[in-house]
Design a protein around this motif. Structure first.
Motif, PDB file in Angstrom:
ATOM      1  N   ILE A   1      15.337 -20.655 -34.371  1.00 27.41           N
ATOM      2  CA  ILE A   1      15.746 -22.065 -34.473  1.00 27.41           C
ATOM      3  C   ILE A   1      17.039 -22.242 -35.264  1.00 27.41           C
ATOM      4  O   ILE A   1      17.428 -23.361 -35.577  1.00 27.41           O
ATOM      5  CB  ILE A   1      14.621 -22.948 -35.064  1.00 27.41           C
ATOM      6  CG1 ILE A   1      14.281 -22.559 -36.503  1.00 27.41           C
ATOM      7  CG2 ILE A   1      13.393 -22.920 -34.177  1.00 27.41           C
ATOM      8  CD1 ILE A   1      13.274 -23.482 -37.176  1.00 27.41           C
ATOM      9  N   ALA A   2      17.703 -21.131 -35.558  1.00 28.94           N
ATOM     10  CA  ALA A   2      18.980 -21.146 -36.289  1.00 28.94           C
ATOM     11  C   ALA A   2      18.870 -21.859 -37.630  1.00 28.94           C
ATOM     12  O   ALA A   2      19.705 -22.681 -37.994  1.00 28.94           O
ATOM     13  CB  ALA A   2      20.085 -21.765 -35.434  1.00 28.94           C
ATOM     14  N   SER A   3      17.815 -21.521 -38.380  1.00 26.88           N
ATOM     15  CA  SER A   3      17.611 -22.111 -39.695  1.00 26.88           C
ATOM     16  C   SER A   3      17.811 -21.036 -40.761  1.00 26.88           C
ATOM     17  O   SER A   3      16.927 -20.210 -41.006  1.00 26.88           O
ATOM     18  CB  SER A   3      16.206 -22.710 -39.811  1.00 26.88           C
ATOM     19  OG  SER A   3      15.961 -23.130 -41.142  1.00 26.88           O
ATOM     20  N   ARG A   4      18.985 -21.068 -41.391  1.00 26.97           N
ATOM     21  CA  ARG A   4      19.242 -20.134 -42.495  1.00 26.97           C
ATOM     22  C   ARG A   4      18.272 -20.389 -43.642  1.00 26.97           C
ATOM     23  O   ARG A   4      17.901 -19.460 -44.358  1.00 26.97           O
ATOM     24  CB  ARG A   4      20.669 -20.276 -42.989  1.00 26.97           C
ATOM     25  CG  ARG A   4      21.709 -19.746 -42.036  1.00 26.97           C
ATOM     26  CD  ARG A   4      23.076 -19.888 -42.622  1.00 26.97           C
ATOM     27  NE  ARG A   4      23.068 -21.078 -43.475  1.00 26.97           N
ATOM     28  CZ  ARG A   4      24.095 -21.546 -44.134  1.00 26.97           C
ATOM     29  NH1 ARG A   4      25.236 -20.953 -44.069  1.00 26.97           N
ATOM     30  NH2 ARG A   4      23.998 -22.628 -44.881  1.00 26.97           N
ATOM     31  N   ALA A   5      17.889 -21.635 -43.820  1.00 24.28           N
ATOM     32  CA  ALA A   5      16.966 -21.963 -44.911  1.00 24.28           C
ATOM     33  C   ALA A   5      15.607 -21.306 -44.684  1.00 24.28           C
ATOM     34  O   ALA A   5      15.019 -20.748 -45.614  1.00 24.28           O
ATOM     35  CB  ALA A   5      16.819 -23.474 -45.049  1.00 24.28           C
ATOM     36  N   LEU A   6      15.095 -21.354 -43.450  1.00 24.19           N
ATOM     37  CA  LEU A   6      13.803 -20.720 -43.165  1.00 24.19           C
ATOM     38  C   LEU A   6      13.932 -19.201 -43.254  1.00 24.19           C
ATOM     39  O   LEU A   6      13.030 -18.538 -43.764  1.00 24.19           O
ATOM     40  CB  LEU A   6      13.266 -21.138 -41.793  1.00 24.19           C
ATOM     41  CG  LEU A   6      11.870 -20.623 -41.443  1.00 24.19           C
ATOM     42  CD1 LEU A   6      10.832 -21.063 -42.479  1.00 24.19           C
ATOM     43  CD2 LEU A   6      11.458 -21.099 -40.055  1.00 24.19           C
ATOM     44  N   GLN A   7      15.050 -18.648 -42.809  1.00 20.51           N
ATOM     45  CA  GLN A   7      15.271 -17.213 -42.953  1.00 20.51           C
ATOM     46  C   GLN A   7      15.334 -16.830 -44.438  1.00 20.51           C
ATOM     47  O   GLN A   7      14.772 -15.805 -44.842  1.00 20.51           O
ATOM     48  CB  GLN A   7      16.546 -16.795 -42.242  1.00 20.51           C
ATOM     49  CG  GLN A   7      16.433 -16.838 -40.735  1.00 20.51           C
ATOM     50  CD  GLN A   7      17.735 -16.478 -40.054  1.00 20.51           C
ATOM     51  OE1 GLN A   7      18.788 -17.005 -40.402  1.00 20.51           O
ATOM     52  NE2 GLN A   7      17.668 -15.585 -39.098  1.00 20.51           N
ATOM     53  N   GLY A   8      16.016 -17.633 -45.248  1.00 26.56           N
ATOM     54  CA  GLY A   8      16.075 -17.375 -46.680  1.00 26.56           C
ATOM     55  C   GLY A   8      14.710 -17.472 -47.334  1.00 26.56           C
ATOM     56  O   GLY A   8      14.366 -16.681 -48.217  1.00 26.56           O
TER      57      GLY A   8
END
Length: 190
Positions: free
Chosen positions: A148-155
């Motif tokens: 979903i292109a979420s850097r926050a969720l990846q972080g």
């Protein structure tokens, strides 16, 4: 199924946001319980590694709680998603930095004083449960964050991964202390 159609892009995104919300709610629930228990066990049992698990998991809670807000905002107003994502990514980055700084400071102080840890079965159980839960949670957050292109969720997935790694280190350190008497892998917090 014959005649079935793939979901529309908006429907697929909505399903992914629902999955993301489930992951971060699970992370918050587990984190509040296990983080608190690990901090108490780490302090009571004089185990820096178990204390570090608790602090790392509580930092993960901060990131996950922010993501609940972020993904709920996208559900309400999909057009505001980039702004919410940017703010959530900053909070997750601060949580990562804070967890690292606290663990580093505690480790340096404990090694400097040459303190010896205590061990308990509860410390081993806390570390084992955290490892078992945080490892798949980390993988799922990072995978879905990429989709979903979420850097926050990846972080946030990285925070969960740090918690899992810290749990593995704690189990190793406690085992080394119990079997070989090596105190330095798990010094007592100051």
């Amino acid at each position: 199924m014959p005649g079935s159609h793939p979901p529309a892009p908006g429907q697929a995104r909505a399903g992914q946001i629902t999955a993301a919300l489930w992951l971060v709610w699970i992370s918050v629930g587990f984190g509040l319980l296990s983080g608190t228990v690990s901090v108490i066990i780490g302090l009571h049992g004089h185990s820096l590694s178990v204390l570090a698990i608790g602090l790392g998991v509580l930092a993960d809670v901060a990131g996950s709680a922010t993501l609940i807000w972020r993904f709920a905002a996208e559900r309400r107003q999909p057009g505001r998603s980039p702004a919410a994502e940017a703010r959530a990514a900053i909070v997750v980055a601060v949580a990562l930095a804070t967890a690292g700084a606290v663990i580093l400071a505690q480790a340096a102080a404990a090694l400097g004083t040459g303190s010896r840890p205590g061990t308990s079965n509860l410390a081993l159980i806390a570390a084992g449960v955290s490892l078992a839960v945080l490892t798949p949670l980390s993988c799922a957050k990072r995978r879905l964050g990429g989709q979903i292109a979420s850097r926050a969720l990846q972080g946030d997935g990285t925070l969960s991964g740090i918690g899992a790694a810290t749990s593995l280190f704690a189990l190793t350190a406690l085992a080394l202390y119990r079997t070989l008497g090596w105190w330095w892998p798990d010094p007592q917090p100051p």
